[in-house]
Write an enzyme that holds these catalytic residues in place. Structure first.
Site, PDB file in Angstrom:
ATOM      1  N   ALA A 281     -57.921   3.651  13.380  1.00  0.00           N
ATOM      2  CA  ALA A 281     -57.561   4.680  12.410  1.00  0.00           C
ATOM      3  C   ALA A 281     -58.372   4.484  11.138  1.00  0.00           C
ATOM      4  O   ALA A 281     -59.042   3.469  10.973  1.00  0.00           O
ATOM      5  CB  ALA A 281     -56.073   4.615  12.081  1.00  0.00           C
ATOM      6  N   MET A 282     -58.291   5.464  10.234  1.00  0.00           N
ATOM      7  CA  MET A 282     -58.997   5.371   8.957  1.00  0.00           C
ATOM      8  C   MET A 282     -58.130   5.956   7.857  1.00  0.00           C
ATOM      9  O   MET A 282     -57.573   7.051   8.005  1.00  0.00           O
ATOM     10  CB  MET A 282     -60.336   6.117   9.052  1.00  0.00           C
ATOM     11  CG  MET A 282     -61.174   6.026   7.793  1.00  0.00           C
ATOM     12  SD  MET A 282     -61.725   4.312   7.483  1.00  0.00           S
ATOM     13  CE  MET A 282     -61.862   4.374   5.702  1.00  0.00           C
ATOM     14  N   GLU A 315     -52.507   1.808   7.726  1.00  0.00           N
ATOM     15  CA  GLU A 315     -53.214   2.864   6.981  1.00  0.00           C
ATOM     16  C   GLU A 315     -52.417   3.289   5.749  1.00  0.00           C
ATOM     17  O   GLU A 315     -52.984   3.562   4.695  1.00  0.00           O
ATOM     18  CB  GLU A 315     -53.483   4.074   7.885  1.00  0.00           C
ATOM     19  CG  GLU A 315     -54.242   3.762   9.175  1.00  0.00           C
ATOM     20  CD  GLU A 315     -55.487   2.930   8.994  1.00  0.00           C
ATOM     21  OE1 GLU A 315     -56.177   3.068   7.958  1.00  0.00           O
ATOM     22  OE2 GLU A 315     -55.774   2.100   9.891  1.00  0.00           O
ATOM     23  N   GLU A 337     -58.581  -5.030   3.847  1.00  0.00           N
ATOM     24  CA  GLU A 337     -58.255  -5.081   5.281  1.00  0.00           C
ATOM     25  C   GLU A 337     -57.265  -6.193   5.612  1.00  0.00           C
ATOM     26  O   GLU A 337     -56.337  -5.989   6.389  1.00  0.00           O
ATOM     27  CB  GLU A 337     -59.530  -5.219   6.111  1.00  0.00           C
ATOM     28  CG  GLU A 337     -60.420  -3.987   6.062  1.00  0.00           C
ATOM     29  CD  GLU A 337     -59.692  -2.684   6.392  1.00  0.00           C
ATOM     30  OE1 GLU A 337     -58.624  -2.735   7.019  1.00  0.00           O
ATOM     31  OE2 GLU A 337     -60.198  -1.621   5.995  1.00  0.00           O
TER      32      GLU A 337
HETATM   33 ZN    ZN Z   1     -57.749  -1.014   7.381  1.00  0.00          ZN
END
Ligand code: ZN
Length: 874
Positions: A281-282, A315, A337
Site C-alpha cells: 500500500a501507499m 498507512e 517506515e
Molecule cells: Zn509505510
C-alpha cells in the site's frame, strides 16, 4: 508503447537535492492531467499541463525532474523558453530565476506498465480500463514536472479530465465537475495542505465505490468528522467486504486520535484497492492505494485478514508520521517506515479483534529483518542514502522490519507511554515540516528525561544482529549458575557489535508429551558480552529456558540443546513463545547449526499447537524451502518426498476448507515444484482435487495446482488456456502466464527467459510488472531442469537489463534469474562454478550501478549459505 531509455542524469544525488533545497522554496502546483483517451490502448501517452510557483535566489538556476515522453512548451515568468535547450535527460533546466517564479509546462507523459507513475490496467474480465498512480520514491516525475524530493513541499491543485462515467479522485476532495458534452468531463479537486510530491495521487476508472462516515474526537476533545470511501475494480465488487474495512478504519482513527492527539489532517479518507500494485500500500494523504490482493477472491486465512488490517493501520499511521511530518531526505526513510510498522502492529493489537499481531511480527516480520541484516550489504537503520537508486533499494528488511523491531525494543526500554508521549510532542513541534533523526531523539529525550544518544548509537548507527544464548551449570538436578551470552558482528566489517537489551528469560516446565507449560519470566537488562542470571539459580535443570521471551528485543536466539529438543518435540504452551522459539530454530538452520529435517520434524510436531495461521504458513514454508536448499542432492528427493507426502496426507485426512488446509496446500504446491521423483502418485491426488467440487480450491489454489501439474508435464497448454478462458480474471491471467512458463520444455524456458530479459512477450508487447513476475516465477518452477545451464547469458545481459528497464522491472529480472543451480557436488561455497562466476562479475564490474551490484551480492550470499548448509548436512 513509448520507450525511453533511462537518462544518465536520472539518478539525482543527495548533494544535488540539498543544493536545490537551498536555491528554491516551493509554494504551489497546479497540475492538469487529461486521461480522456486512456481507454484506447493504442494511445500510450496523456497530456499534462503543470504550473509551479516558487521563490528562488535571484539569478540562480535550478531544474525540475521529469521523465515524460515529450515536452511541448516551457514558459518561465511569462517568457517562452527554448525547449530543446532546457530539456536535459531527466531534467528541465530553469534560469536565470527571479525572486518569485512561475513556470508553466505543457507535456505528454507515459502510461506505465511497471506500476511506476500512472499505471494503466485493462481488466481481462470485462475489458474496462483502470488508472492509478504510485510515486514513491521518485516516480512523481513520470507524471508531471516537479521538484521531486521530500523536503520541497507545496500545496497542490489538481484537475483530471476523463470519461464522465468514471470514478476520478485525487488527494483533495472533489470540488467541482465540468462535463464537456462529449462524454468526458473535467473534475477539479480541493487544494491540498502542504505535502511532498511522492504522495500526490491520481485515480481514474470505472471503480466500484462504497461510502461511510467517521465521527470521533482527539484525546484533547477536538471533534473530528471524516468522509470515508472505498473503491475497487467493478469486477471485484462482489469479493469486497467494505464493512470489515470501514470497521478497522474507524477503530484505527479512534486509536490514532487518542494516542497522537492531532486531528486527522487531510479532509477525506479514501482507500482504493488497485491492480498490479508493486507493494502492499501507499500512504497518499486522503487517497491511500492498496494492492487488490487484499480483495479476497479466493479463500483467505485469518492471517491474511490480519495482514490487511496491519497494512490499513500502517498507512493510517503515515497520515501523521510521514505525511504531516516528513523526512528531509531518504536517509531517514526508516523514521516513517519503522514507526508505521511498529505502531501499525501495536494498533492492530490494541484496536482490532485480531489477537495474533505480535506472533506474526515475531515469526514473519522479524525473519525478513534477520535475513537482510546478515547480508554483506546490510546497513545501519539510519542509512547513508547518497542518491535515488540507493533510496529505491532501501525499502528493505532493515528499514521496515529491523527498524520496527528496534522501536519495539525502544518501547520496552523507555516504556510504551513515554514512547507515545514523544510521538505527540514530535507532531506538535514539527507539523507540516521535515525532520531528521535528531528531531525524533530530541522529543524522546524530552519525554523520557534520558539521554538517548547512547541507545541510538548502539541500535541505529550499527549493522548486524546479535545472538543471545544461555549457558548453565547444573548440580544436583538444579541450575547452580547461569549466564546470558551476547555476541554479534557487523557483516560489513567483521567487527564486534554488542548492544543493550531489555529482555525477558522465559522458564517453561516440560509436561510429558504435551507442550511445556509457562512457569515464570525474569526481566533482564543485558549489557556487554556476559550477563549473570542469578534469578535462575535453583531452577530445576529440566526447564526450557527461552532467551527473549515476549520477543521484546531484536536478536537471534540460540537455544541450549535440551530446550531446543523440547521446543521441537513437544512445543511450548504460549503462542508468542512458540513463534519466538521456532524463529530461533529457523535461524539455527540457516546458520547450519540445526539440520533442516530436524526443523521440519519440529514443525510437524508443533502444527496442531500453532493457532496463528500466519505463523503456521511461515514455518511450513521455511521447512519446505529449507528441505529444497539446505540438503545435498543425495538427501533432497527423499526428504522432499517425505515432506510432500505428509502435506498430502494432512489435507486428505482433513479436507474441509479451513485456514490450516489453505496453508498446507500452498506449501504443498511450493514443494511439488522442487520434487522430481517419486511424484506421480502425489500429482494424481492433486489432479483429482481439481475435478472434485467438494474440495473447492478457489482460483488461487487452482492455479497453484495447475502450475505444478504443468511443470511435471501433466497438463498441456490448451488445457491451461481453457482454464483461463473459463474464468478470465486478473488472477487467472497471471496464473496462466506462470503455468505456461513452467512447462518442462527447453524451448519454452528459452522463450520465457528471453521475455524476462527484454521485458516483452513473444508478440513484442511490453510485459506488465505482474506478468513479468509471473513469467519469472513460472520459469523458476523447474523440477526437471529443463531451463538449467544459462548462467553465462545472465552475466552477459544483466547490465543491459538494468539500463533498458525501469529499476523496479530490472530488479525483478536480476533477482529472479540469478543462476543458482546449487549442488554441492559441483563445488563448495568457494569453488562452486556459480559462486565463481558471480565473484568474477563483481570483480570485473566494480563500476556497475551500486544498486545492481547489491542484488548480485545478496544472491551470492544466499547461494554460499545454501552450500554451507549442504556441506554441514552431508
Ligand atoms: Zn509505510
Amino acid at each position: 508503447m513509448t520507450d525511453i531509455p533511462r537518462p544518465d542524469n536520472e539518478n539525482l544525488t543527495r548533494d544535488e537535492a540539498a543544493a536545490r533545497a537551498r536555491t528554491v522554496h516551493t509554494h504551489d502546483y497546479a497540475v492538469d492531467v487529461d486521461f480522456s483517451r486512456a481507454a484506447d490502448t493504442a494511445v500510450d501517452t496523456y497530456p499534462v499541463r503543470t504550473r509551479v510557483s516558487f521563490d528562488a535566489e535571484p539569478g540562480a538556476s535550478t531544474f525540475l525532474d521529469y521523465l515524460g515522453a515529450h515536452v511541448a512548451s516551457i514558459v518561465l515568468n511569462g517568457v517562452e523558453q527554448d525547449v530543446a535547450a532546457a530539456v536535459d535527460g531527466a531534467r528541465i533546466v530553469l534560469g536565470p530565476l527571479a525572486a518569485h517564479n512561475e513556470v508553466v509546462i505543457a507535456s505528454e507523459s507515459i502510461y506505465s506498465r511497471s506500476g511506476e507513475g500512472v499505471h494503466r490496467f485493462v481488466d481481462p474480465a470485462d475489458g474496462a480500463t483502470y488508472l492509478y498512480s504510485q510515486n514513491e520514491p521518485v516516480d512523481c516525475r513520470r507524471i508531471y514536472p516537479c521538484f521531486d524530493q521530500p523536503d520541497l513541499k507545496a500545496r497542490f491543485r489538481v484537475t483530471i479530465t476523463a470519461d464522465d462515467s468514471w470514478h476520478v479522485a485525487a488527494n483533495g476532495a472533489l470540488q467541482s465537475h465540468h462535463p464537456a458534452g462529449d462524454g468526458t468531463s473535467t473534475r477539479v479537486f480541493a487544494v491540498t495542505e502542504p505535502m511532498s510530491t511522492y504522495i500526490t495521487t491520481f485515480l481514474a476508472g470505472p471503480y466500484a465505490q462504497w461510502h461511510d462516515q467517521y465521527a470521533g474526537r482527539t484525546a484533547s476533545g477536538v471533534e473530528v468528522a471524516i468522509p470515508l470511501g472505498i473503491a475497487t475494480r467493478a469486477s471485484l465488487a462482489d469479493s469486497m467486504d467494505p464493512d470489515a474495512v470501514f470497521e478497522i478504519t474507524k477503530r484505527g482513527l479512534d486509536w490514532f486520535h487518542r494516542h497522537f492527539d492531532v486531528a486527522y489532517p487531510w479532509g477525506k479518507y479514501d482507500q482504493v484497492f488497485v491492480p498490479e500494485y508493486n507493494l502492499g500500500a501507499m500512504e497518499n494523504p486522503g487517497l491511500v492505494t492498496f494492492t487488490e490482493r487484499y480483495v479476497f477472491t479466493s479463500p483467505a486465512t485469518q492471517a491474511q485478514h490480519e495482514q490487511r488490517a496491519n497494512t490499513i493501520l500502517h498507512e493510517m499511521c503515515h497520515m501523521w508520521f510521514g505525511d504531516l511530518v516528513t523526512m528531509t531526505w531518504w536517509d531517514d526513510l526508516w523514521l516513517k517506515e519503522s514507526f508505521a510498522d511498529y505502531v501499525g502492529t501495536l494498533a492492530v493489537d490494541e484496536a482490532t479483534d485480531f489477537t495474533t499481531a505480535w506472533t506474526t511480527f515475531a515469526s514473519r516480520r522479524k525473519a525478513w529483518a534477520y535475513r537482510q541484516d546478515q547480508y554483506p550489504t546490510t546497513h545501519p537503520i539510519v542509512a547513508d542514502i547518497v542518491d535515488l537508486e540507493a533510496a529505491d533499494q532501501n525499502f528493505d528488511g532493515i528499514t521496515y522490519a529491523k527498524g520496527a523491531s528496534v522501536l519495539k525494543q525502544l518501547s520496552a526500554f523507555v516504556g510504551p507511554d513515554t514512547f507515545l508521549a514523544a510521538a505527540r510532542a514530535y507532531f506538535a513541534q514539527h507539523a507540516w515540516g521535515n525532520t531528521t533523526l535528531d528531531d525524533f531523539l530530541g522529543a524522546l529525550h524530552e519525554a523520557s528525561g534520558r539521554d538517548m544518544r547512547g541507545w541510538a548509537q548502539a541500535w541505529l548507527t550499527t549493522a548486524g544482529v546479535n545472538r543471545l544464548r544461555i549457558e548453565t551449570t547444573v548440580a544436583d538436578g538444579t541450575i547452580a549458575a547461569a549466564v546470558l551470552h551476547q555476541d554479534g558482528v557487523d557483516p560489513r566489517t567483521g567487527e564486534e557489535v554488542l548492544r543493550p537489551h531489555v529482555a525477558r528469560i522465559g522458564v517453561y516446565a516440560p509436561d510429558g508429551d504435551g507442550p511445556a507449560r509457562f512457569e515464570t519470566a525474569h526481566p533482564v537488562r543485558v549489557e556487554g558480552a556476559a550477563t549473570p542470571l542469578p534469578e535462575l539459580v535453583g531452577t530445576p535443570a529440566d526447564r526450557v529456558l527461552l532467551p527473549n521471551d515476549g520477543d521484546l528485543t531484536y536478536a537471534k536466539v540460540v537455544q541450549d540443546p535440551h530446550s531446543l529438543q523440547v521446543v521441537l518435540d513437544a512445543g511450548l504452551d504460549d503462542e508468542l513463545a512458540r513463534a519466538t522459539a521456532l524463529a530461533g530454530a529457523w535461524n539455527m538452520v540457516r546458520d547450519a547449526e540445526l539440520p533442516v529435517e530436524r526443523f521440519a520434524d519440529g514443525v510437524v510436531a508443533n502444527q496442531h499447537l500453532i493457532e496463528d495461521s500466519g505463523v503456521l504458513a511461515q514455518v511450513l514454508l521455511q521447512a519446505s524451502a529449507g528441505l529444497a536448499s539446505y540438503t545435498t542432492a543425495a538427501q533432497r528427493q527423499r526428504l522432499l518426498s517425505r515432506w510432500a507426502t505428509f502435506l498430502v496426507d494432512a489435507v486428505v485426512d482433513d479436507p474441509a476448507p479451513s485456514d490450516r488446509r489453505t496453508v498446507l496446500l500452498r506449501t504443498l504446491f511450493a514443494t511439488l515444484g522442487d520434487l522430481q521423483d517419486p511424484v506421480a502418485p502425489l500429482l494424481d491426488v492433486v489432479r483429482s482435487w481439481l475435478d472434485d467440487a467438494d474440495v473447492a480450491l478457489g482460483e488461487e489454489l487452482t492455479w497453484g495446482a495447475l502450475v505444478v501439474l504443468s511443470a511435471h508435464g501433466r497438463v498441456d497448454a490448451d488445457a491451461l488456456r481453457a482454464a483461463h478462458e473459463h474464468a478470465p480474471t486478473a488472477v487467472s491471467a497471471t496464473g496462466l502466464t506462470r503455468a505456461l512458463a513452467a512447462r518442462p520444455d527447453a524451448a519454452v524456458k528459452d522463450a520465457a527467459r528471453e521475455a524476462a530479459y527484454t521485458g516483452r512477450d513473444a508478440a513484442g508487447a511490453v510485459l506488465s510488472n505482474d506478468h513479468l513476475q509471473a513469467t519469472i516465477d513460472g520459469l523458476a518452477v523447474d523440477p526437471t531442469g529443463a531451463g538449467a545451464g544459462h548462467g553465462a547469458e545472465y552475466w552477459r545481459r544483466i547490465e543491459d537489463v538494468w539500463t533498458a528497464q525501469s529499476q523496479g522491472q530490472a530488479t525483478r529480472v536480476v533477482a529472479g534469474l540469478f543462476p543458482s543451480d546449487t549442488e554441492l557436488a559441483d563445488g563448495d561455497e568457494h569453488t562452486h562454478p556459480d559462486v565463481r562466476a558471480a565473484q568474477e562479475w563483481l570483480t570485473a564490474r566494480a563500476d556497475a550501478p551500486h544498486a545492481l551490484r547489491r542484488i548480485v551480492i545478496e544472491h551470492l550470499d544466499d547461494l554460499r549459505r545454501r552450500l554451507r548448509a549442504q556441506a554441514a548436512s552431508a
